[in-house]
Write an enzyme that holds these catalytic residues in place. Structure first.
Site, PDB file in Angstrom:
ATOM      1  N   ASP A   1      -6.388 116.545  48.640  1.00 57.29           N
ATOM      2  CA  ASP A   1      -5.293 117.161  49.562  1.00 57.29           C
ATOM      3  C   ASP A   1      -5.820 117.698  50.833  1.00 57.29           C
ATOM      4  O   ASP A   1      -7.134 117.654  50.768  1.00 57.29           O
ATOM      5  CB  ASP A   1      -4.450 118.032  48.719  1.00 57.29           C
ATOM      6  CG  ASP A   1      -5.063 119.413  48.204  1.00 57.29           C
ATOM      7  OD1 ASP A   1      -5.844 119.709  48.869  1.00 57.29           O
ATOM      8  OD2 ASP A   1      -4.593 119.516  47.004  1.00 57.29           O
TER       9      ASP A   1
ATOM     10  N   LYS B   1      -0.740 114.610  49.642  1.00 53.08           N
ATOM     11  CA  LYS B   1       0.142 115.264  48.724  1.00 53.08           C
ATOM     12  C   LYS B   1       1.183 116.114  49.287  1.00 53.08           C
ATOM     13  O   LYS B   1       0.754 116.940  49.928  1.00 53.08           O
ATOM     14  CB  LYS B   1      -1.150 115.704  47.661  1.00 53.08           C
ATOM     15  CG  LYS B   1      -0.381 116.216  46.423  1.00 53.08           C
ATOM     16  CD  LYS B   1      -1.265 116.746  45.420  1.00 53.08           C
ATOM     17  CE  LYS B   1      -1.823 118.098  45.577  1.00 53.08           C
ATOM     18  NZ  LYS B   1      -2.908 118.601  44.824  1.00 53.08           N
TER      19      LYS B   1
ATOM     20  N   ASP C   1     -13.113 118.434  44.215  1.00 55.85           N
ATOM     21  CA  ASP C   1     -12.217 119.742  44.291  1.00 55.85           C
ATOM     22  C   ASP C   1     -12.952 120.761  43.866  1.00 55.85           C
ATOM     23  O   ASP C   1     -13.818 120.772  42.954  1.00 55.85           O
ATOM     24  CB  ASP C   1     -10.899 119.155  43.055  1.00 55.85           C
ATOM     25  CG  ASP C   1      -9.616 119.993  43.359  1.00 55.85           C
ATOM     26  OD1 ASP C   1      -9.622 120.848  44.358  1.00 55.85           O
ATOM     27  OD2 ASP C   1      -8.790 119.512  42.725  1.00 55.85           O
TER      28      ASP C   1
ATOM     29  N   GLY D   1      -4.303 117.795  36.217  1.00 55.77           N
ATOM     30  CA  GLY D   1      -3.147 116.972  36.781  1.00 55.77           C
ATOM     31  C   GLY D   1      -3.591 116.334  38.158  1.00 55.77           C
ATOM     32  O   GLY D   1      -2.949 115.296  38.359  1.00 55.77           O
ATOM     33  N   THR D   2      -4.044 117.176  39.104  1.00 54.19           N
ATOM     34  CA  THR D   2      -4.416 116.634  40.373  1.00 54.19           C
ATOM     35  C   THR D   2      -5.308 115.363  40.374  1.00 54.19           C
ATOM     36  O   THR D   2      -5.026 114.473  41.054  1.00 54.19           O
ATOM     37  CB  THR D   2      -4.838 117.552  41.164  1.00 54.19           C
ATOM     38  OG1 THR D   2      -4.008 118.975  41.630  1.00 54.19           O
ATOM     39  CG2 THR D   2      -5.556 117.011  42.517  1.00 54.19           C
TER      40      THR D   2
END
Length: 325
Positions: A169, A193, A220, A227-228
């Site tokens: 994101d 996102k 990340d 979930g991402t």
């Protein structure tokens, strides 16, 4: 120069032992017990008067209990007349609660900072804070180790010619600067996102950049539910065949892996997860992985940072290449 001593709470004692091994010194002796009513008691079992003490603790399962025990350990060292107390916190408790984004909620990471100061710390060391401004919640010196150095050193052992770095994101895209500096040959891509309503989960709207036929390395700062990552992997599968990556691999600093995260990651189809051992990962979760799972130890870089602080040298100047800020 005061004696150097290392202590640990109950959250991640194995990491504390690794740090002590790097420093070639024993772990400080402290008795931490939790009564049946849930109340902890801490007793320092050696003299720390006038010592330069570093206390290792991180967020782990039952985080609230661990944090209270951590604060009590620090306070016990303060009352035992330690000269200076540095909290070594690889993953800061409640670091994601760094702003008031809804009415009538607390900014918990600021409260954590205040509680640590009240307990008696003089400075703190972190690895990859969720947001850099969290350092401003502390009214004392802080040093933040950037995990990019460890991850890139591990990645450089392989052929990266077909890799592309992917930010899941826009928020994570801002944190990729160290990776760009250490691996400038790799192209970048970003997933857009968006959240269309307050009651809906965010969805990937589009891809900025190209990943077709390449190894997509999603970076990340932490993975909690997974979930991402699954959302990103699912989005890639919805792309036309010639625009999909050949593989999806993931790198993260903090492998929180809460709840059914391992099930979610297995379902995502990723080929590899590279993580730094900032929080304890149970053996059952490691064994449940249906992908390559690499845990990198931060003990060496933490130990060197401790040495530099203990000898009153410049952390920033000495460890610039490791991305300390």
């Amino acid at each position: 120069m005061p004696d150097l001593k290392i202590f640990s709470d109950l959250s991640h004692p194995e990491l504390a032992k690794e740090i002590c091994a790097e420093l070639q010194m024993p772990l400080g002796s402290a008795n931490i017990q939790v009564f049946s009513n849930g109340n902890p008691i801490v007793e320092i079992q050696e003299c720390v008067r006038g010592s330069d003490v570093f206390v290792v603790g991180t967020q782990a399962p039952i985080a609230s209990e661990n944090f209270i025990s951590f604060c009590i350990l620090i306070n016990a060292l303060r009352y035992a007349s330690a000269r200076r107390i540095t909290a070594v916190i690889p993953y800061l408790f409640e670091s994601r609660s760094d702003k008031k984004d809804r009415p009538r909620i607390a900014i918990v990471s600021r409260l954590v900072a205040q509680m640590l100061e009240t307990a008696g710390i003089n400075r703190a060391i972190f690895i990859d804070l969720h947001a850099p401004q969290i350092q401003g919640f502390f009214r004392l010196p802080t040093d933040t180790i950037n995990g990019a150095g460890l991850i890139c050193k591990f990645l450089k052992q392989r052929d990266l010619s077909n890799y592309v770095i992917v930010a899941p994101d826009a928020g994570e895209a801002k944190k990729l600067h160290p990776f760009q500096e250490l691996m400038p040959q790799l192209p970048l891509a970003m997933l857009d996102k968006r959240r269309y309503a307050h009651d809906e989960k965010p969805t990937v709207h589009k891809l900025i950049g190209e990943v077709g036929g390449k190894v997509a390395l999603i970076i990340d700062d932490e993975i909690s539910s997974g979930g991402t990552i699954k959302e990103a992997a699912d989005f890639f599968q919805r792309l036309p065949a010639n625009e999909r990556p050949s593989e999806v691999r993931v790198a993260t600093t903090h492998p929180i892996l809460s709840g059914n995260a391992m099930v979610t990651l297995n379902q995502s189809g990723i080929k590899e997860l590279i993580a730094i051992n900032t929080v304890p990962v149970p053996e059952t979760k490691k064994q449940a992985a249906q992908f390559e799972f690499h845990l990198l130890s931060p003990a060496g870089i933490i130990a060197r940072t401790i040495q530099i602080i203990h000898t009153d040298k410049s952390v920033g100047e000495f460890l610039d290449k490791e991305y300390i800020s």
